[in-house]
Design an enzyme around this catalytic site. Structure first.
Site, PDB file in Angstrom:
ATOM      1  N   GLU A 156       0.833  -1.204   0.000  1.00 40.90           N
ATOM      2  CA  GLU A 156       0.000   0.000   0.000  1.00 40.90           C
ATOM      3  C   GLU A 156       0.872   1.260   0.000  1.00 40.90           C
ATOM      4  O   GLU A 156       0.818   2.067   0.930  1.00 40.90           O
ATOM      5  CB  GLU A 156      -0.950   0.003   1.197  1.00 40.90           C
ATOM      6  CG  GLU A 156      -2.008  -1.072   1.103  1.00 40.90           C
ATOM      7  CD  GLU A 156      -3.099  -0.955   2.184  1.00 40.90           C
ATOM      8  OE1 GLU A 156      -2.840  -0.325   3.224  1.00 40.90           O
ATOM      9  OE2 GLU A 156      -4.195  -1.480   1.964  1.00 40.90           O
ATOM     10  N   GLU A 313      -6.650  -7.531  -0.626  1.00 35.97           N
ATOM     11  CA  GLU A 313      -6.966  -7.615   0.806  1.00 35.97           C
ATOM     12  C   GLU A 313      -8.430  -7.259   1.006  1.00 35.97           C
ATOM     13  O   GLU A 313      -8.945  -6.340   0.365  1.00 35.97           O
ATOM     14  CB  GLU A 313      -6.159  -6.593   1.626  1.00 35.97           C
ATOM     15  CG  GLU A 313      -4.686  -6.824   1.730  1.00 35.97           C
ATOM     16  CD  GLU A 313      -4.017  -5.744   2.607  1.00 35.97           C
ATOM     17  OE1 GLU A 313      -4.715  -5.087   3.415  1.00 35.97           O
ATOM     18  OE2 GLU A 313      -2.808  -5.545   2.453  1.00 35.97           O
TER      19      GLU A 313
HETATM   20  C1  GAL Z   1      -4.174  -2.658   5.025  1.00 38.70           C
HETATM   21  C2  GAL Z   1      -2.747  -3.127   5.109  1.00 38.70           C
HETATM   22  C3  GAL Z   1      -2.611  -4.419   5.885  1.00 38.70           C
HETATM   23  C4  GAL Z   1      -3.442  -4.361   7.130  1.00 38.70           C
HETATM   24  C5  GAL Z   1      -4.862  -4.083   6.773  1.00 38.70           C
HETATM   25  C6  GAL Z   1      -5.795  -4.061   7.961  1.00 38.70           C
HETATM   26  O1  GAL Z   1      -4.198  -1.274   4.897  1.00 38.70           O
HETATM   27  O2  GAL Z   1      -2.179  -3.296   3.844  1.00 38.70           O
HETATM   28  O3  GAL Z   1      -1.245  -4.613   6.181  1.00 38.70           O
HETATM   29  O4  GAL Z   1      -2.942  -3.352   7.959  1.00 38.70           O
HETATM   30  O5  GAL Z   1      -4.945  -2.841   6.147  1.00 38.70           O
HETATM   31  O6  GAL Z   1      -7.127  -3.802   7.573  1.00 38.70           O
END
Ligand code: GAL
Ligand code: ZN
Length: 679
Positions: A156, A313
Site C-alpha cells: 500500500e 486484501e
Molecule cells: C491494510 C494493510 C494491511 C493491514 C490491513 C488491515 O491497509 O495493507 O497490512 O494493515 O490494512 O485492515
C-alpha cells in the site's frame, strides 16, 4: 477503454483464494499446521514477507533467509503459491536509528517517529538505496523458487507516508517542477503567483505547501499532490525494474481505491502494474458502505482496463481501525466477495490468514481466527473456499457496461480544497451518489478516466467534475455529438488543469455541449432545501442558470434562484446532454437517473434488478455468467435462460433468497469442461 497489452496477467487459472500470511509472528510448528489448514480451506495463494525487512535483514547487510526458505518450501509442498513481498514497506529500527533523516515530516513540521509502519520519506535517497539492495537480494534468492507466483512490491505505497514535507522532499519537488515547467516564469503563470506577492524569482525559492495561517495557493497544493503520487510511482518502478530483470513472474502492488485515501492518482499508476490489485474494506463510517464497495470494484476494473483484477486484501470479519468494528452477519462475507467477483475480480484475498495475537492489529479478523478451527469464522472460510472453487470457470470473463462514469483523482484533489463557493460540496459524495443511483437502477457501470475514449457507451455520467482538461471535455463533446447521452452535474468543468477558472460563465468546459450557462452560484445554507417545479427537492447547491439552446425540464420553484432552470436537456449533434444544477435528494436523483437511462436506452441487466439486488453479467467467448447478490429482504427471481447454477441454493427456478447469492451460467458451454468435470 484502456488497454494493457503485454501484461503477464493473473498468475493462475481459477479464482485465486488466500491472503496475507505472516509466519514470522508464529513458531515453526505452526507453519506446517497453517499449510495443512490452507489446503483444507482451498487457499492457494498467500502473500508473505510483506513486512519482512527486519526479519530477513536483521542488521545492515546481514541476511537471514532460513525461515523464509522453510516457509516457502512448506507452502510449495502443500500446493500453496506465493505472492512474494519485497519486504521494503517498513525499514527496520537499525536503519532509522542510523539514518533519522529518512523519517517523514508532516505539513506542520513534525518528524514522524518509527515504531509504527511506513516511516520513510519517499524522496530519501538513503532509504531508497537500502530498499533497492534488499529487493535485489530477495529477487536473486527467490526468482526461481517453484512457489513463486507473483511479486508484491512494498505494501500500500503511500498509506501513511504519501505526503512528506521535509527538506529532501522540497529539493525533489523543485526538481519535479523544473521538469514540468522548464522555466520559473511558466511556474509563476501556472500557479497564478501575481497574487499576494507570491511571484518566484527562481525554483530555489519554491517550497512544498507547508503549514500556512492564511489560505494556501491552490495550484501549489495540486502540483504537490501530483509530485507526491509520481514520486511513489517512481519508487514502485524502481522495485519493479529490479524484479523484472530477474524474474518473469507478474509484478504488482496493492492499491487503496477507497473513500478515505486520495493521495495516489491510480490512473497514472495502473499501466505500470502487471496485474491491478486493490485492497478493500467495507467502511462503516460511510452512509452507504455497500455502494462504496461497488463503486470501488468498478473503479478497480476501470484501472485494469476492463481485464480481471485481484482483490488483494479484504476482511473476513471485522477490521480494527474504524471507531466501531462491525463483524459480518451471516451471508455478508459471500455477498461481499461476489460483489467483487461479479465486477471482475479473479482473485479473492484477505488480510490476513491467521489472526495475530500481538501487535496493533490483534483484533483484526482473519480467515483463521483466535478461536481456531472450532469457530463460525473458520467454517465460513472453508465454505467460501468451496464457493470460489465452483466459480473457477468464470475467470477471464469480462463485464460490459453501457454506462461510463467519469472519475478522477486530480479533480478530487482540486474540488475538495478550501476557498470554494461552499464547503458542503465534497467530490466523492457526488461521485458515490451518482454511482449508487445507477447501481440501484440495475445497470452495470464502468468507471472511466476523463479523456479516455467513450466510444461504445450509451450514457456518460459526469458528476461534479470540477477540474477537467480541454481534451477530456472535448471527448464528452464528441461523444454526445456522435449520438451519446451525457448527464453532467453541478460544479463541473469549472477549472482547467492548473485550477484556473474558465471564463465566460459556468459550467465552463461543458457550456456548449449542455446549451446552458450560469453567471453566479447560489449555494444553500446548512440544512436548507429548495423545491423544483417538478416536485424534486435539492440541497447544498443552486445556481442562476440560463438555457442557451437547451430545453428546460425543471425550474427552481423557490429558494435564491426561484424561476431559474434547474434541469436541462440539450440536443447536440446526434445525442443529448442533460445538466442538473443542484444537489438532488436521493429520491429525486434516483428518478432522474431512471429517466436519463430511458433516454439513453439502457435497460437493467435483468428485469427487476436494482435497488438492493445487484445483478451483473460477465461474458466469455462461449458462455456468460449472471451474478445475483441479493442484499434485500425479498426473494429475487432471476429471469435467465440459464442452464446451470454454479453457486446458490435453488437450482431450478433461480430463486435467490433474501441475503443470498447465486451465479448462473447462461449458455451451455460445449468446448470447455464444467467445474464438476474439472474436479
Ligand atoms: C491494510 C494493510 C494491511 C493491514 C490491513 C488491515 O491497509 O495493507 O497490512 O494493515 O490494512 O485492515
Ligand atoms: Zn521527505
Amino acid at each position: 477503454m484502456r488497454t494493457h497489452q503485454g501484461r503477464p496477467g493473473l498468475p493462475r487459472p481459477g479464482i485465486a483464494f488466500g491472503g496475507d500470511y505472516n509466519p514470522e509472528q508464529w513458531s515453526r510448528e505452526t507453519w506446517e499446521q497453517d499449510a495443512r489448514l490452507m489446503r483444507e480451506a482451498g487457499v492457494d495463494l498467500v502473500a508473505v514477507n510483506v513486512f519482512g525487512w527486519a526479519e530477513i535483514e536483521p542488521a545492515p547487510g546481514v541476511h537471514r533467509f532460513d525461515d523464509l526458505d522453510t516457509v516457502l518450501d512448506i507452502l510449495h509442498a502443500h500446493g500453496v503459491a506465493v505472492n512474494l513481498g519485497t519486504g521494503t514497506s517498513t525499514p527496520p529500527p537499525w536503519l532509522t536509528t542510523a539514518h533519522p533523516e529518512i523519517l517523514p515530516v508532516t505539513r506542520e513540521g513534525v518528524t514522524v517517529s518509527p515504531g509504527g509502519r511506513q516511516a520513510w520519506c519517499p524522496s530519501s535517497p538513503v532509504v531508497r538505496e537500502h530498499a533497492m539492495r534488499l529487493v535485489e537480494t530477495v529477487a536473486d534468492r527467490y526468482a526461481d523458487h517453484p512457489a513463486l507466483a507473483m511479486w508484491h512490491v512494498s505494501n500500500e505505497l503511500g498509506c501513511h507516508n504519501a505526503l512528506c514535507y521535509c527538506d529532501e522532499s522540497a529539493r525533489d519537488f523543485r526538481r519535479w517542477l523544473a521538469e514540468r515547467y522548464g522555466t520559473v516564469d511558466a511556474l509563476n503563470e501556472a500557479w497564478g503567483t501575481s497574487f499576494w506577492s507570491q511571484r518566484y524569482g527562481s525554483f530555489d525559492e519554491v517550497l512544498p505547501p507547508r503549514h500556512v495561517e492564511s489560505p494556501e495557493n491552490p495550484t501549489q497544493m495540486l502540483d504537490f499532490r501530483r509530485f507526491s503520487s509520481d514520486t511513489l510511482l517512481d519508487w514502485y518502478d524502481a522495485e519493479a525494474a529490479i524484479l523484472r530483470e530477474r524474474s518473469t513472474a507478474p509484478v504488482t502492488t496493492n492499491f487503496m481505491v477507497a473513500a478515505h485515501i486520495d493521495t495516489q492518482d491510480y490512473w497514472d499508476w495502473a499501466d505500470h502494474m502487471d496485474v491491478v490489485a486493490n485492497d478493500h474494506y467495507l467502511d462503516h463510517r460511510l452512509p452507504d458502505p455497500w455502494g462504496e464497495l461497488a463503486f470501488t470494484a468498478d473503479a478497480t476494473r476501470g484501472l485494469a482496463g476492463g481485464r480481471p483484477w485481484m482483490l488483494m486484501e479484504a476482511a473476513a470479519g471485522a477490521v480494527n481501525w474504524q471507531p466501531r468494528n462491525i463483524a459480518k452477519r451471516p451471508g455478508e462475507l459471500e455477498r461481499m466477495v461476489l460483489s467483487h467477483v461479479a465486477r471482475g475480480a479473479d482473485a479473492v484475498c484477505f488480510f490476513q490468514w491467521r489472526a495475530s495475537r500481538a501487535g496493533a492489529e490483534r483484533f483484526h479478523s482473519a480467515l483463521l481466527p483466535h478461536a481456531g478451527t472450532d469457530s463460525a469464522q473458520w467454517r465460513s472460510t472453508v465454505r467460501l473456499g468451496g464457493m470460489l472453487d465452483a466459480l473457477d470457470e468464470v475467470t477471464g470473463s469480462v463485464l460490459r457496461a453501457d454506462v461510463a462514469l467519469l472519475f478522477d483523482w486530480q479533480a478530487w484533489w482540486a474540488a475538495d480544497r478550501p476557498g470554494h463557493p461552499t464547503g458542503d460540496v465534497r467530490y466523492l459524495d457526488e461521485v458515490h451518489a451518482m454511482h449508487a443511483a445507477l447501481r440501484r437502477a440495475g445497470v452495470a457501470v464502468d468507471v472511466v478516466r476523463p479523456g479516455d475514449d467513450l466510444e461504445g457507451y450509451r450514457l456518460v455520467v459526469v458528476p461534479t467534475l470540477y477540474l477537467v482538461t480541454d481534451a477530456a471535455a472535448a471527448e464528452v463533446d464528441r461523444f454526445v455529438a456522435d449520438g451519446g447521452t451525457a448527464l453532467v452535474t453541478y460544479f463541473s468543468g469549472i477549472v482547467d488543469e492548473h485550477d484556473h477558472v474558465r471564463l465566460g460563465g459556468y459550467p465552463g468546459a461543458f457550456r456548449d455541449v449542455l446549451g446552458a450557462r450560469s453567471d453566479e452560484f447560489f449555494p444553500l445554507q446548512a440544512g436548507e432545501t429548495v423545491s423544483l417545479d417538478d416536485g424534486r427537492r435539492a440541497s447544498v447547491w443552486t445556481e442562476r442558470l440560463e438555457a442557451r439552446g437547451a430545453e428546460v425540464r425543471a425550474r427552481f420553484a423557490d429558494g435564491p434562484v426561484a424561476g431559474s432552470p434547474a434541469l436541462t436537456r440539450h440536443r447536440y449533434g446526434g445525442g443529448a446532454a442533460w445538466y442538473v444544477a443542484a444537489r438532488l435528494d436521493d429520491a429525486g436523483r434516483q428518478d432522474l437517473v431512471t429517466e436519463v437511462l430511458a433516454d439513453a436506452d439502457v435497460p437493467p441487466v435483468l428485469p427487476g434488478a436494482g435497488g438492493d439486488v445487484d445483478v451483473l453479467r460477465r461474458t466469455a467467448d462461449d458462455a456468460s455468467y449472471v451474478f445475483v447478490v441479493n442484499g434485500s429482504d425479498e426473494p429475487f427471481v432471476a429471469q435467465v435462460k440459464g442452464t446451470e447454477l454454479l453457486t446458490g441454493h435453488d437450482a431450478t427456478e433461480h430463486h435467490v433468497a433474501p441475503g443470498d447469492v447465486a451465479v448462473v451460467r447462461e449458455h451451455p458451454q460445449d468446448s470447455r469442461p464444467t467445474s464438476e468435470e474439472d474436479a
